[in-house]
Enzyme design. Structure first.
Site, PDB file in Angstrom:
ATOM      1  N   ILE B 322       5.115  29.972  10.687  1.00 44.02           N
ATOM      2  CA  ILE B 322       5.035  29.243   9.382  1.00 44.02           C
ATOM      3  C   ILE B 322       5.991  28.504   8.900  1.00 44.02           C
ATOM      4  CG2 ILE B 322       5.036  30.034   6.731  1.00 44.02           C
ATOM      5  CD1 ILE B 322       3.509  32.605   7.702  1.00 44.02           C
ATOM      6  N   ASP B 326       3.206  22.490   9.721  1.00 43.04           N
ATOM      7  CA  ASP B 326       3.098  21.914   8.383  1.00 43.04           C
ATOM      8  C   ASP B 326       2.089  22.353   7.432  1.00 43.04           C
ATOM      9  OD1 ASP B 326       2.969  19.162  10.437  1.00 43.04           O
ATOM     10  OD2 ASP B 326       4.980  19.790   9.439  1.00 43.04           O
ATOM     11  N   THR B 351      -1.108  23.538   2.805  1.00 44.07           N
ATOM     12  CA  THR B 351      -1.113  22.156   3.475  1.00 44.07           C
ATOM     13  C   THR B 351       0.272  21.238   3.032  1.00 44.07           C
ATOM     14  OG1 THR B 351      -2.216  20.438   4.404  1.00 44.07           O
ATOM     15  CG2 THR B 351      -2.748  21.196   1.975  1.00 44.07           C
ATOM     16  N   ARG B 352       0.880  21.176   3.882  1.00 43.26           N
ATOM     17  CA  ARG B 352       2.235  20.309   3.312  1.00 43.26           C
ATOM     18  C   ARG B 352       1.985  19.001   3.542  1.00 43.26           C
ATOM     19  NH1 ARG B 352       6.035  25.089   3.868  1.00 43.26           N
ATOM     20  NH2 ARG B 352       5.327  25.960   5.882  1.00 43.26           N
ATOM     21  N   VAL B 353       1.321  18.344   4.440  1.00 44.84           N
ATOM     22  CA  VAL B 353       1.146  16.980   4.688  1.00 44.84           C
ATOM     23  C   VAL B 353      -0.207  16.657   4.553  1.00 44.84           C
ATOM     24  CG1 VAL B 353       3.220  16.542   6.053  1.00 44.84           C
ATOM     25  CG2 VAL B 353       1.180  17.108   7.009  1.00 44.84           C
TER      26      VAL B 353
END
Lengths: 168, 486
Positions: B322, B326, B351-353
């Site tokens: 984790i 991303d 979802t980071r990007v």
């Protein structure tokens, strides 16, 4: 005062191949077990079954001194040091197409001692595929100076000419 | 085999002898010029890899199933592990050493080879993640959007629907023109066959490569699987293609690494994993991303998988993965048992990007859905007290049922992006209020089929959805697109 290290060095000079070394190790273990037991002729009897005549004499000569002078503790030290010295020897493996005679082995050993070092022991393995010459393995390095390799290289290099000659 | 052995023997002039074998570890005496990660070849023709050097011996792992004989001769090959790569790999199912697992379909001769272990590219060759990566799964595409080049962890219990989601994502991306690479790590032969079967039946095999190691393969070979997959992905990226790589699964990979390390008497750390267990995954996942290539920005999107036990995603390997990805998509087995498909928990998934690749309109849809569903979850707690719920609350709860039905994707493999948006609009507006579950299901089915089969309808939908910039605009003429009555 017996110089154990010198004694060991003298003994090692008379050993040519690794198989003899292994037998001598067994013999010294047997001797160590019986240092404080007095069973006349027992150790000698065991040694004769383990070692060749030459080696029995070599080994007995090396150890007799301790027994004559009544120094069992030093004899025990001798067997321990012998084991340690054996472990330090570097092995030169030779793959040959025949089993060499003792005289031949002696001459190889002398040459190796002169050119490489005194702490080398030979290990001979028979490999008929060699045809002639020898394969050498020493400290991980490999060298092939065999008749088989020579013939193989010849046929590879001259392949075209040989095929041409056969067609004619 | 003997000839190859002799060739390397003559070339390097060095030889080693196996002094001890503790499969897959092999301890070799000799080979003075050995280097770590160098490949060695045994007299039997099997390959191995040197992992460490000590004063007394060389430590290597064998890639062979059979135990190595003590006294066997070993020769080093003066190179690190390389695999052949090329377009000829497409359509094949191979093992990590690039040998075909289907004898009827051998690996062709390939001119290029690449090292399996390579250093990830630096920042100067990377580009910002800008393009969306559609998975074809509505819940993910709208609420947990992904971008091309993103590394998104797929995490969940066994049998929670992860593989189905992965195959759907692969299908969508391959249909968009990407290359698909599926790394099957230490699974059963049946599982490998099922994955192959799905890919073949979806007719995308000619644009996919399956790198598979089964559970009865040697652990050293299983360990190589994701690295081989990533190396092949890098080849296709450099050839000007976007790639989607699935790694199923890295928790098995970590266990295999633990097994190899413990047999090799490496010092055990937390949960008996070796100290470098983070590094083996981070150096793998760092090779994915969005890159500047000679043919423009090309991406390697990676979907690594982690298995949990009874929903515990706070485990060692799981938290490692984790932290190095991303984002993550969490599959909940409770939701799976309730019949939700996909069984993704959108509130815990991250979802980071992915959002930076979406338009403001799509972000608005995602936010709308997320906040609405969160609020109705809270509402349900009050509604369960048993008191008569007000009209407004009843409406919300009914809408929530319609939304979950719209997000349900049991029947369809993939749903195109514009259809997802249209269906959201139809569900969000009150057009379908009063319809039964069965009626809504049939309505959704009709629209999807018509989009697939009728070019005019498809054009109309694409034009309408493509021209909208907000949810309000979407709902303006949404009624015209309710093809469920047709």
């Amino acid at each position: 005062m017996i110089d154990t290290n010198e004694n060991i060095k003298k003994l090692l000079r008379k050993v040519t191949v690794k198989s003899e070394l292994n037998l001598l190790l067994q013999a010294s273990e047997e001797l160590k077990k019986n240092i404080y037991r007095s069973v006349p002729g027992k150790v000698e009897g065991v040694l004769k079954t383990l070692l060749s005549e030459r080696l029995v004499k070599v080994f007995t000569d090396a150890t007799a001194l301790y027994l004559r002078e009544g120094k069992p503790a030093e004899l025990a030290e001798f067997t321990e040091n012998l084991k340690a010295e054996f472990g330090k020897l570097r092995v030169l493996k030779l793959y040959m197409a025949f089993e060499p005679s003792e005289k031949f082995l002696e001459s190889i050993k002398n040459w190796v001692e002169e050119k490489v070092g005194e702490d080398i022991i030979l290990e001979i393995q028979e490999d008929l595929g060699v045809l002639g010459g020898a394969r050498l393995v020493f400290e991980g390095k490999f060298k092939e100076i065999t008749l088989a390799h020579l013939i193989d290289s010849f046929f590879k290099e001259q392949r075209e000419e040989i095929l041409y000659a056969l067609k004619d | 085999m003997q000839e190859e052995f002799n060739n390397y023997l003559n070339k390097t002039g060095e030889i080693g002898f196996v002094t001890r074998a503790n499969h897959p570890w092999v301890y070799v005496d000799g080979l003075p010029g050995a280097r770590p990660e160098e490949i060695v070849i045994f007299e039997s023709g099997e390959l191995g890899q040197i992992l460490s050097l000590s004063e007394a011996h060389v430590e290597a792992v064998s890639f062979s199933k059979a135990t190595t004989r003590v006294g066997e001769r070993v020769v080093r090959m003066d190179k690190t592990l390389e695999i052949p790569v090329g377009d000829g790999l497409l359509g094949l199912i191979i093992n990590p050493l690039v040998h075909s697992l289907n004898p009827a379909n051998p690996v062709p001769v390939l001119n290029e080879t690449r090292a399996v272990n390579s250093t990830p590219s630096g920042i100067e060759s990377r580009s910002k993640i800008k393009n969306p990566c559609e998975t074809g799964v509505t819940l993910v595409d709208l609420m947990i959007p992904l971008g091309k080049g993103q590394r998104e962890l797929v995490i969940g219990d066994q049998k929670s629907g992860k593989s189905r989601f992965l195959l759907r994502s692969l299908l969508t991306q391959v249909k968009e023109g990407a290359i698909g690479i599926y790394a099957v790590i230490g699974k059963s032969q049946i599982a490998i066959k099922q994955i192959e079967g799905f890919i073949r039946s979806a007719k995308i095999m000619e644009r996919c490569v399956i790198v598979a190691s089964s559970a009865d393969d040697p652990s050293s070979l299983i360990f190589l699987t994701p690295y081989t997959a990533m190396t092949i992905a890098e080849y296709f990226r450099d050839a000007g293609k976007n790639v989607l790589v699935v790694m199923d699964d890295l928790s098995t990979h970590a266990r295999v690494h633990r097994e190899i390390s413990l047999i090799g008497r490496r010092f055990p750390g937390r949960s008996s994993y070796p100290g470098d267990v983070f590094y083996i995954h981070s150096r793998l996942l760092e090779r994915a991303g969005n890159f500047k290539t000679s043919s423009g920005d090309k991406s390697i999107t990676c979907l690594p998988v982690a298995e949990t036990v009874q929903g515990d995603f706070a485990g060692y390997i799981q938290t490692n993965l984790i932290s190095m990805t991303d984002g993550h998509i969490l599959f909940d087995s409770k939701l799976f048992a309730e019949g939700r498909r996909p069984a993704v928990d959108p509130f815990i998934s991250v979802t980071r990007v992915g959002r930076q690749t979406r338009s403001g309109f799509k972000i608005e849809i995602g936010n709308t859905l997320t906040s609405f569903l969160k609020n109705t979850e809270k509402l349900k707690t009050f509604a369960s007290f048993g008191e008569e719920a007000g009209e407004h609350i009843k409406k919300m709860l009914n809408k929530e049922i319609r939304i979950w039905q719209f997000l349900d994707q049991t029947a369809y493999d993939t749903i195109p992006g514009n259809v997802q948006v249209l269906l959201f609009g139809l569900t969000w507006s009150d057009l379908w209020q009063g319809k039964t579950k069965e009626e809504i299901k049939q309505a959704i089915q009709k629209i999807i089929f018509q989009y697939e089969l009728d070019k005019d309808i498809r054009k109309r939908i694409d034009e309408y959805v493509g021209g909208r910039r907000s949810v309000r605009e979407l709902l303006e003429r949404i009624g015209e697109f309710d093809f469920s009555h047709a």
